[in-house]
Motif scaffolding. Structure first.
Motif, short mmCIF file in Angstrom:
data_model
loop_
_atom_site.label_atom_id
_atom_site.label_comp_id
_atom_site.label_asym_id
_atom_site.label_seq_id
_atom_site.Cartn_x
_atom_site.Cartn_y
_atom_site.Cartn_z
N VAL A 12 35.28 -51.30 53.53
CA VAL A 12 35.75 -50.06 52.87
C VAL A 12 35.20 -49.98 51.46
O VAL A 12 34.80 -48.91 50.99
CB VAL A 12 37.29 -50.02 52.88
CG1 VAL A 12 37.80 -48.90 51.98
CG2 VAL A 12 37.81 -49.83 54.29
N ALA A 13 35.15 -51.12 50.73
CA ALA A 13 34.61 -51.13 49.37
C ALA A 13 33.14 -50.73 49.38
O ALA A 13 32.67 -49.98 48.52
CB ALA A 13 34.79 -52.51 48.74
N ALA A 14 32.39 -51.25 50.38
CA ALA A 14 30.97 -50.89 50.47
C ALA A 14 30.82 -49.41 50.79
O ALA A 14 29.94 -48.72 50.26
CB ALA A 14 30.29 -51.74 51.54
N LEU A 15 31.70 -48.91 51.65
CA LEU A 15 31.67 -47.49 51.99
C LEU A 15 31.94 -46.63 50.75
O LEU A 15 31.29 -45.61 50.54
CB LEU A 15 32.71 -47.20 53.08
CG LEU A 15 32.94 -45.72 53.42
CD1 LEU A 15 31.65 -45.08 53.94
CD2 LEU A 15 34.08 -45.59 54.45
N ALA A 16 32.88 -47.06 49.93
CA ALA A 16 33.21 -46.30 48.72
C ALA A 16 31.99 -46.19 47.81
O ALA A 16 31.71 -45.11 47.26
CB ALA A 16 34.36 -46.98 47.98
#
Length: 814
Positions: free
Chosen positions: A95-99
């Motif tokens: 999710v952090a990478a997606l953000a």
């Protein structure tokens, strides 16, 4: 290029395609801004959804959510993108990478971004701790990803909001109040903040949040249009400045007006003010309803216990004919008939302002919908109620705005429409023209003790700048309008002339005092010629001060006040002559003489209560005192004045005018004197009492068997004491050289039940004899003159007269 073409270009070209499509939409789009806002939001939705789909491939339990203004689809050219990346917590690293893959393209295009990454539980927890976060989540809108995750959060957030509404809504109201204190009122500011000022977009959002709580709802009429108008202006402001600003600065107003296709900056400001006024009024009504509901919920369990589980009865306290107080608001009585009572709107407004209570929205709308128009000229009661409303101080503002919100003011005073929401491009002025006029009336209400005609002062305050809606010198135009308005609302010809002259010369004193040589006799003479009389001079002096105080801090100072006072003293000296003596008594009518003889022979009071039966001409109607005539003849004896005044107060009769004089009997009757009282009275509400009941109580009052003070105290204790408006303190003076035969005591005070009784008791206690009196009630102001003598019939010594005035003033203050 159509919206579909723009979206296709964005989808084909990625971020650079979105930027080009966005620029084309903002520079070549139609001038009608709501469709442009919708198209911009849709274009941005599609672009962000594309970014999300590409970056989140193979990732589940994640969704992209628009919140706040973007969630509502209110995307102005330079608005922030308010985004929430919602996830189920199963893969926080992914999710952090997606953000990063979502936020960086937004930043690369130079767009402002307000972002967060949270699980539903974290979002709810943060919302519970931060009211602004919760407000943003109320407008959550799904953009891409797991739709069920977004829907679950929306359902939970709305449920939390409704469950916590009794706690969170007061917090929201406090937040709105603090913001209003910092930013001011949008409807009056020359450089307003469209978002943060009171009546702006933040308040419109707060009203949506209240509605979402299901606890109360805002008046919806005109609200959506007002909100749309402010959004349109903000869009044009963003395009004109190229910046994300909400402050409508003076130097940008012409360009913003042109962007919106408006005539000029004044037209722009007037539209902004009208929109802000709708939102401000809706906010006032809504927060009042929230308070009422919350109080009701807090009290209901205790009431149920006291009443054995029965339904509590709503208390209704009478305020005036057809008007009652209920739940902290002024509402119409069940028997009120607005369609048959054209004075009812003014009577209700005056009662509300005097009690310091708001007018119920339902009552105002009902009166606006079905109340009959007032005849021309207005009946005396309508004029009196207008004067009472204007003289009620600070509460007048809210009551006036309630009437104006439903169009009642423009219906009563058609000339008001030209000054309504009219901006004043002068840094000295704090208010629009219409609010300045009301503010001047508020200030004038504090000065009513300085003038003998407070009604003329208050109406002049309302009308002094009415000419600003017309071309040319506003004082010249205002004089013509004031003459027409004053005649229409029922003043006689002499008063119409005074009012129009006050409007014409309302700047005369301040301009002369600050710009002319006061030592030049020609200067003072010219002012004296323009003013004409001492009475007009005192009115103009008070109006000058009220006008300046209502303008702003820069318009009045102790220095300016001293200059004006010096000019007034010099003009007064020019106008001064021998003060008029007490007028010669008018010969009694046949009826008065008959009553006097009967009173003397029966050794008791005789009275006649008579209504006006003959239709009056228009000219007579304009000056006709309010109420019905009450004639009383009483053998000359102590304490007649307090006895009569007390009996009338016990019977809830308001004294509008009153005269008392000693009448010598004809020689063929006997030596003796009878006091003749010729009064004009009106019932507070309901019908007049029968003359026989009045006489019976008057007999008891004179022989001391009727406890008037106790009856009045008992009645006062039966009704809750309302805060209302704090009136100026009473003023009691000795009129110098006003009479060779008596000492003249002048009383100026707030009219109240039993006021004349209290004055009479104080004079009786002082051991003076009231030789004659002249009483008038102008709106809510009593202006009374008492001709008093010693027991031997001589004027009071100067020292005793001054002492009596001080004692009487202290009595009325108590």
């Amino acid at each position: 290029m159509t919206g579909a073409d723009v979206r296709t270009e964005a989808e084909d070209s990625g971020p650079s395609g979105y930027a080009a499509a966005r620029l084309r939409l903002l520079t070549e789009g139609a001038r009608s801004v709501p469709p442009r806002r919708a198209a911009l939001a849709e274009l941005t939705d599609d672009w962000l959804a594309g970014l999300f789909t590409a970056a989140a491939e193979g990732l589940s339990g994640v969704s992209l959510v628009a919140v706040g203004g973007y969630g509502r689809g209110e995307l102005s050219p330079r608005s922030d993108l308010d985004l929430l990346l919602l996830h189920d917590g199963s893969d926080q690293k992914a999710v952090a990478a997606l953000a990063d893959r979502l936020w960086y393209p937004v930043w690369d295009l130079g767009l402002a971004l307000d972002h967060s990454v949270r699980t539903p539980a974290e979002a709810r927890k943060t919302a519970g701790e931060d009211l602004k976060v919760q407000l943003g989540l109320l407008d959550a809108r799904h953009l891409a990803g797991d739709r069920g995750l977004t829907a679950g959060l929306r359902t939970a957030v709305l449920a939390d909001w409704r469950n916590q509404a009794p706690k969170r809504l007061p917090e929201l109201q406090e937040l709105c109040s603090e913001r209003a204190e910092r930013q001011g009122e949008l409807q009056y500011l020359l450089e307003p903040d469209l978002k943060e000022a009171r009546g702006g977009l933040r308040d419109a959002t707060a009203l949506r949040a209240v509605a979402a709580s299901w606890l109360a709802d805002a008046p919806r009429e005109g609200l959506a249009d007002a909100r749309r108008r402010l959004l349109d202006v903000r869009d044009a402001l963003h395009l004109a400045t190229g910046r994300a600003t909400d402050r409508l600065a003076l130097q940008e107003q012409d360009q913003v007006a042109a962007e919106l296709g408006l005539l000029d900056a004044d037209t722009l400001l007037r539209q902004v003010y009208e929109a802000a006024r709708v939102i401000s009024y809706a906010s006032d009504v809504t927060w009042r309803e929230v308070g009422r509901v919350l109080r009701s919920r807090a009290v209901r369990p205790r009431l149920r216990a006291m009443l054995g589980g029965g339904k509590p009865v709503t208390e209704r306290s009478p305020l005036a004919e057809g008007v009652v107080e209920q739940d902290g608001e002024v509402v119409l009585a069940r028997a009120a008939r607005p369609e048959r009572d054209p004075v009812l709107p003014l009577r209700a407004a005056a009662a509300a302002a005097q009690a310091g209570l708001p007018l119920s929205l339902h009552a105002v709308r009902r009166m606006a919908a079905i109340a009959r128009p007032l005849p021309t000229p207005w009946p005396a009661e309508a004029r009196e109620q207008l004067v009472t409303l204007l003289g009620s101080g600070r509460p007048t503002v809210d009551v006036w705005e309630a009437l104006e919100a439903e169009g009642l003011i423009s219906r009563l005073l058609p000339d008001w429409e030209r000054v309504r929401c009219r901006p004043q491009r002068n840094a000295v002025h704090l208010w629009t023209v219409d609010r300045h006029l009301i503010e001047t009336a508020v200030r004038a209400s504090e000065l009513t003790r300085r003038v003998s005609r407070p009604d003329l002062l208050l109406v002049a305050a309302l009308l002094h700048d009415i000419g600003k809606g017309w071309p040319g010198d506003h004082s010249v135009a205002g004089e013509i309008i004031a003459k027409d308005v004053a005649a229409r609302i029922g003043f006689d010809r002499a008063d119409v002339d005074v009012l129009s002259a006050l409007v014409r010369h309302h700047l005369l004193l301040i301009e002369t005092a600050t710009r002319r040589d006061l030592d030049d006799p020609a200067t003072v003479r010219s002012v004296a010629e323009a003013v004409g009389t001492q009475s007009a001079l005192e009115l103009l002096h008070a109006l000058t001060e009220a006008d300046a105080l209502a303008t702003g801090p820069a318009a009045w100072s102790s220095w300016r006040g001293s200059l004006v006072a010096d000019l007034v003293r010099r003009v007064s000296a020019v106008l001064a002559g021998d003060a008029p003596d007490e007028p010669e008594p008018v010969a009694p009518t046949a009826e008065q003489e008959r009553l006097a003889i009967e009173a003397y022979r029966t050794r008791g009071p005789v009275l006649a209560l008579r209504a006006q039966t003959e239709p009056a001409t228009d000219e007579e109607a304009s000056g006709e005192p309010l109420g019905v005539e009450l004639l009383i003849a009483v053998p000359d004896q102590p304490a007649v004045l307090p006895a009569v005044a007390g009996v009338l107060a016990v019977h809830r009769l308001t004294v509008r005018t009153a005269e008392l004089s000693a009448l010598s009997l004809p020689d063929d009757v006997d030596d003796g004197s009878v006091l003749l009282l010729n009064w004009r009275v009106a019932a507070e509400y309901g019908s007049l009492p029968q003359a026989a009941r009045l006489r019976a109580d008057l007999v008891r009052a004179l022989d001391g068997t009727l406890d008037i003070a106790g009856r009045l105290a008992e009645r006062d204790a039966a009704y809750p004491r309302r805060r209302g408006w704090v009136a100026p303190p009473p003023r009691v003076t000795v009129a110098p050289a006003a009479s060779h035969h008596a000492t003249v005591i002048e009383v100026r005070a707030q009219d109240a039940p039993g006021l004349l009784h209290r004055i009479g008791m104080a004079l009786e206690k002082a051991g003076v004899r009231v030789r004659s009196m002249h009483v008038s009630t102008l709106g809510s102001n009593a202006v009374d003159a008492f001709y008093v003598t010693t027991g031997t019939g001589a004027p009071l010594p100067a020292q005793d007269a001054g002492s009596l005035a001080r004692v009487l003033e202290e009595t009325l203050r108590g």
